[in-house]
Design a protein around this motif. Structure first.
Motif, PDB file in Angstrom:
ATOM      1  N   GLU A 152     129.239  35.079  37.209  1.00  0.00           N
ATOM      2  CA  GLU A 152     128.626  33.889  36.643  1.00  0.00           C
ATOM      3  C   GLU A 152     129.365  32.658  37.172  1.00  0.00           C
ATOM      4  O   GLU A 152     130.560  32.705  37.450  1.00  0.00           O
ATOM      5  CB  GLU A 152     128.694  33.924  35.119  1.00  0.00           C
ATOM      6  N   LEU A 153     128.639  31.547  37.287  1.00  0.00           N
ATOM      7  CA  LEU A 153     129.207  30.331  37.861  1.00  0.00           C
ATOM      8  C   LEU A 153     129.719  29.401  36.770  1.00  0.00           C
ATOM      9  O   LEU A 153     129.120  29.289  35.705  1.00  0.00           O
ATOM     10  CB  LEU A 153     128.149  29.605  38.700  1.00  0.00           C
ATOM     11  N   ASN A 154     130.834  28.728  37.044  1.00  0.00           N
ATOM     12  CA  ASN A 154     131.415  27.773  36.114  1.00  0.00           C
ATOM     13  C   ASN A 154     131.420  26.400  36.776  1.00  0.00           C
ATOM     14  O   ASN A 154     131.928  26.244  37.891  1.00  0.00           O
ATOM     15  CB  ASN A 154     132.845  28.178  35.733  1.00  0.00           C
ATOM     16  N   PHE A 155     130.872  25.388  36.075  1.00  0.00           N
ATOM     17  CA  PHE A 155     130.679  24.086  36.692  1.00  0.00           C
ATOM     18  C   PHE A 155     131.648  23.015  36.205  1.00  0.00           C
ATOM     19  O   PHE A 155     131.437  21.825  36.477  1.00  0.00           O
ATOM     20  CB  PHE A 155     129.236  23.623  36.474  1.00  0.00           C
ATOM     21  N   ILE A 156     132.714  23.408  35.506  1.00  0.00           N
ATOM     22  CA  ILE A 156     133.707  22.411  35.106  1.00  0.00           C
ATOM     23  C   ILE A 156     135.131  22.790  35.512  1.00  0.00           C
ATOM     24  O   ILE A 156     136.009  21.939  35.551  1.00  0.00           O
ATOM     25  CB  ILE A 156     133.674  22.147  33.582  1.00  0.00           C
ATOM     26  N   ALA A 157     135.359  24.067  35.830  1.00  0.00           N
ATOM     27  CA  ALA A 157     136.723  24.530  36.127  1.00  0.00           C
ATOM     28  C   ALA A 157     137.327  23.818  37.325  1.00  0.00           C
ATOM     29  O   ALA A 157     138.529  23.536  37.354  1.00  0.00           O
ATOM     30  CB  ALA A 157     136.726  26.045  36.350  1.00  0.00           C
ATOM     31  N   GLY A 158     136.511  23.497  38.327  1.00  0.00           N
ATOM     32  CA  GLY A 158     137.026  22.874  39.546  1.00  0.00           C
ATOM     33  C   GLY A 158     136.744  21.394  39.640  1.00  0.00           C
ATOM     34  O   GLY A 158     136.825  20.833  40.741  1.00  0.00           O
ATOM     35  N   GLY A 159     136.422  20.754  38.516  1.00  0.00           N
ATOM     36  CA  GLY A 159     136.075  19.336  38.576  1.00  0.00           C
ATOM     37  C   GLY A 159     134.737  19.157  39.262  1.00  0.00           C
ATOM     38  O   GLY A 159     133.715  19.604  38.762  1.00  0.00           O
ATOM     39  N   ALA A 160     134.726  18.527  40.419  1.00  0.00           N
ATOM     40  CA  ALA A 160     133.494  18.355  41.184  1.00  0.00           C
ATOM     41  C   ALA A 160     133.242  19.532  42.120  1.00  0.00           C
ATOM     42  O   ALA A 160     132.168  19.634  42.717  1.00  0.00           O
ATOM     43  CB  ALA A 160     133.547  17.062  41.991  1.00  0.00           C
ATOM     44  N   LYS A 161     134.217  20.418  42.252  1.00  0.00           N
ATOM     45  CA  LYS A 161     134.071  21.607  43.090  1.00  0.00           C
ATOM     46  C   LYS A 161     133.633  22.799  42.247  1.00  0.00           C
ATOM     47  O   LYS A 161     133.987  22.907  41.069  1.00  0.00           O
ATOM     48  CB  LYS A 161     135.392  21.934  43.793  1.00  0.00           C
ATOM     49  N   LEU A 162     132.872  23.709  42.851  1.00  0.00           N
ATOM     50  CA  LEU A 162     132.397  24.898  42.154  1.00  0.00           C
ATOM     51  C   LEU A 162     133.430  26.013  42.328  1.00  0.00           C
ATOM     52  O   LEU A 162     133.445  26.715  43.335  1.00  0.00           O
ATOM     53  CB  LEU A 162     131.042  25.325  42.721  1.00  0.00           C
ATOM     54  N   LEU A 163     134.296  26.157  41.323  1.00  0.00           N
ATOM     55  CA  LEU A 163     135.380  27.135  41.371  1.00  0.00           C
ATOM     56  C   LEU A 163     135.398  27.970  40.094  1.00  0.00           C
ATOM     57  O   LEU A 163     135.045  27.489  39.019  1.00  0.00           O
ATOM     58  CB  LEU A 163     136.732  26.431  41.524  1.00  0.00           C
ATOM     59  N   PRO A 164     135.805  29.244  40.193  1.00  0.00           N
ATOM     60  CA  PRO A 164     135.869  30.106  39.006  1.00  0.00           C
ATOM     61  C   PRO A 164     136.919  29.607  38.022  1.00  0.00           C
ATOM     62  O   PRO A 164     137.945  29.031  38.414  1.00  0.00           O
ATOM     63  CB  PRO A 164     136.257  31.474  39.574  1.00  0.00           C
ATOM     64  N   ALA A 165     136.668  29.851  36.731  1.00  0.00           N
ATOM     65  CA  ALA A 165     137.654  29.494  35.715  1.00  0.00           C
ATOM     66  C   ALA A 165     138.883  30.368  35.841  1.00  0.00           C
ATOM     67  O   ALA A 165     140.008  29.947  35.575  1.00  0.00           O
ATOM     68  CB  ALA A 165     137.040  29.631  34.324  1.00  0.00           C
ATOM     69  N   ASN A 166     138.673  31.604  36.286  1.00  0.00           N
ATOM     70  CA  ASN A 166     139.765  32.551  36.486  1.00  0.00           C
ATOM     71  C   ASN A 166     140.139  32.563  37.964  1.00  0.00           C
ATOM     72  O   ASN A 166     139.339  32.970  38.813  1.00  0.00           O
ATOM     73  CB  ASN A 166     139.344  33.952  36.029  1.00  0.00           C
ATOM     74  N   ILE A 185     125.963  18.911  32.199  1.00  0.00           N
ATOM     75  CA  ILE A 185     126.804  20.098  32.024  1.00  0.00           C
ATOM     76  C   ILE A 185     127.575  19.986  30.718  1.00  0.00           C
ATOM     77  O   ILE A 185     128.107  18.925  30.384  1.00  0.00           O
ATOM     78  CB  ILE A 185     127.775  20.247  33.212  1.00  0.00           C
ATOM     79  N   SER A 186     127.643  21.077  30.001  1.00  0.00           N
ATOM     80  CA  SER A 186     128.294  21.088  28.700  1.00  0.00           C
ATOM     81  C   SER A 186     129.771  21.450  28.809  1.00  0.00           C
ATOM     82  O   SER A 186     130.167  22.239  29.663  1.00  0.00           O
ATOM     83  CB  SER A 186     127.597  22.090  27.773  1.00  0.00           C
ATOM     84  N   GLU A 187     130.567  20.850  27.923  1.00  0.00           N
ATOM     85  CA  GLU A 187     131.965  21.246  27.766  1.00  0.00           C
ATOM     86  C   GLU A 187     132.156  21.920  26.407  1.00  0.00           C
ATOM     87  O   GLU A 187     133.272  22.087  25.935  1.00  0.00           O
ATOM     88  CB  GLU A 187     132.887  20.038  27.884  1.00  0.00           C
TER      89      GLU A 187
END
Length: 545
Positions: A494-508, A301-303
């Motif tokens: 769209e899904l964000n894979f870094i906002a929640g750390g190891a959890k799949l959470l929206p950036a907003n 996953i990219s940052e």
């Protein structure tokens, strides 16, 4: 004439190998691969019919290390562990990438993909050994004298979900190999990136069960040649993935980066590897000959800027999934070493390729310009503009990838409701629809089926209080999307894979009360839009009751 020439080269190579054997210039490692000194490997590579990088070798100067993010806990692992261990393990150094020409020369992130592919393949073959032939609970189906059909050791996590020897073995092996390539001393880190690992399992159960630890050491061989190592290296490799708080998924403080206030300071770029070592544990325990499906899901996953929060590389290993038609495959009679086992590899902008689980022969006759991977595509998802012909399958005939156990992961039955809405115009009877429109299997292997056009729709609707882990979705997302499909939540977000750390959470946090609403994976286009519309329709009908 060419076969004769190749045959003569082969004879020469065989003679060379016999000579090296007699002089102890190589050893057989635990995976039965030939580990040669660098000079020997270079000589063999000079033959025109040997693929570039086809012979693995290890420099005596290579060493292993555990992530620099754990300097105190893993300081023992920063120094070289000696030539003996380096030769006997299947480590992957920066300049030791097995390349069987399976991916195009211009494949994006090719080095990273090859390293991940090799690590996944090696772990997949071990997982295949561990998976029972039949469900251990089905005593009447066990084959006499067949060790793989006997009871398989499992432990239970806090949520009572089973964890097998396969989970621990696969996680240890893959993180060991990734760490060796990207964050160990053998990596010069000239790519300018730091890497962190997010994986499902921890070594806690192994510290409490010596017999379980010994069993996994037997499968992986990690640390077996290190004097005084009693499984510490194995457990350290597993715990590389514990960079997050297991309760809420947030990254531990030592892994949180902060922007520098100095304009002269450039923050080092970072990537995240996430791993689900055995996705589909129930399918794994269902057994090989019962067609039990599971997969090893690895994603990078990219940052970085435009790619921030998105997977840019995915390797989806499906050890029990046939390369061909899953509907026609006979698991009970087919030899698992025949056409069973495949790996999907995808990178952003590079497309998705299906490869056999077993790597090609080291002595490859392929030219450096060819590759053996098969590029796969989803089912056509809209009308063709030129002649207005419809795709080969109507939306009402869309095939759904659903779990083996009905209702599992979908307590409200929303998948069935959506399927009924989409198939309402079909002329088939209900019984025919049940037979033709559903493919049932466990794990993210469903994403592979959609990517290669064997199904069109995957739905996941866990209970409202459950928040997905990123390893449940990240790899499958890039596999489907690089094959031409689409993965979003059920509202089209769209899904964000870094906002929640190891959890799949929206950036907003304002997005749907700070959580995603289900997961929808399709062949994209009109099909995806139809599924999202059907979701809203069934939701309104349900809420109005």
């Amino acid at each position: 004439k060419m076969p004769k020439i190749q045959y003569s080269y082969h004879n020469i190579v065989v003679i060379m190998i016999q000579l090296f054997l007699s002089t102890n210039s190589f050893m057989i490692n635990r995976s039965s691969r030939l580990i040669l000194h660098s000079s020997t490997a270079t000589a063999l590579r000079s033959f025109p019919w040997v693929g570039v990088g086809a012979i693995p070798f290890h420099s005596s100067s290579s060493s292993s290390a555990i992530s620099q993010h754990h300097p105190q806990k893993h300081s023992r692992l920063f120094s070289s562990t000696g030539t003996t261990r380096d030769v006997n393990t299947d480590d992957i150094s920066k300049n030791d990438i097995l390349d069987f020409n399976e991916l195009p020369a211009d494949f994006p992130y090719r080095r990273e993909a090859l390293i991940a592919l090799k690590a996944s393949r090696r772990a997949s073959l071990v997982a295949r050994q561990i998976q029972p032939h039949f469900n251990p609970a089905d005593a009447d189906k066990k084959e006499s004298g067949d060790e793989s059909s006997s009871s398989i050791t499992t432990v239970s996590k806090a949520d009572l979900s089973p964890v097998t020897v396969g989970d621990f073995s696969v996680q240890a092996m893959i993180l060991h190999d990734l760490n060796q390539s990207f964050t160990g001393e053998s990596n010069s880190n000239d790519d300018g990136f730091e890497y962190i690992y997010i994986a499902e399992e921890s070594s806690k159960a192994l510290k409490e069960d010596e017999n379980l630890l010994k069993l996994i050491l037997g499968y992986t061989g990690i640390g077996k040649d290190m004097d005084g190592d009693n499984g510490e290296l194995l457990m350290d490799c597993i715990d590389l993935g514990q960079s997050y708080n297991t309760k809420d998924g947030s990254l531990l403080s030592s892994f949180i980066t902060t922007s520098s206030t100095s304009q002269n300071t450039k923050t080092k770029r970072r990537r995240r590897w996430c791993l689900d070592p055995i996705d589909g544990t129930k399918g794994f325990l269902r057994g090989k000959k019962n067609g039990g499906q599971y997969c090893i899901a690895l994603a990078m996953i990219s940052e970085e800027d435009e790619d921030e929060g998105n997977p840019i590389l995915g390797v989806l290993s499906c050890p029990n999934l046939p390369l061909g038609d899953i509907e026609q495959y006979d698991y009970t009679s087919q030899d698992e070493n025949d056409e069973r086992g495949c790996i999907f590899v995808a990178t952003k902008g590079g497309g998705c390729y299906q490869l056999p689980l077993k790597e090609p022969l080291s002595f490859s006759s392929l030219s450096s310009s060819s590759y053996t991977g098969k590029r796969v595509y989803v089912t056509p998802n809209k009308k063709i503009d030129n002649n207005n012909e419809e795709s080969g399958r109507k939306i009402s005939q869309a095939r759904f990838c659903l779990g083996v156990e009905k209702g599992f992961g979908d307590p409200l039955g929303q998948s069935d409701a959506i399927r009924n809405i989409l198939s309402s115009s079909s002329e088939n009877t209900q019984e025919e629809e049940e037979e033709e429109n559903i493919v049932r299997l466990d794990s993210q292997a469903k994403h592979g089926l959609i990517a290669r056009g064997d199904a069109e729709i995957y739905l996941r609707f866990p209970k409202s209080t459950y928040v997905e882990w990123i390893w449940d979705v990240a790899c499958g997302k890039i596999i489907i999307e690089e094959a031409g499909g689409k993965v979003t939540d059920a509202l089209g977000n769209e899904l964000n894979f870094i906002a929640g750390g190891a959890k799949l959470l929206p950036a907003n946090s304002s997005t749907n009360n700070g959580r995603y609403e289900g997961i929808v994976g399709t062949n994209g286009g009109d099909f995806h839009k139809a599924v999202l519309d059907a979701y809203l329709t069934q939701k309104m009908e349900r809420e109005s009751e």
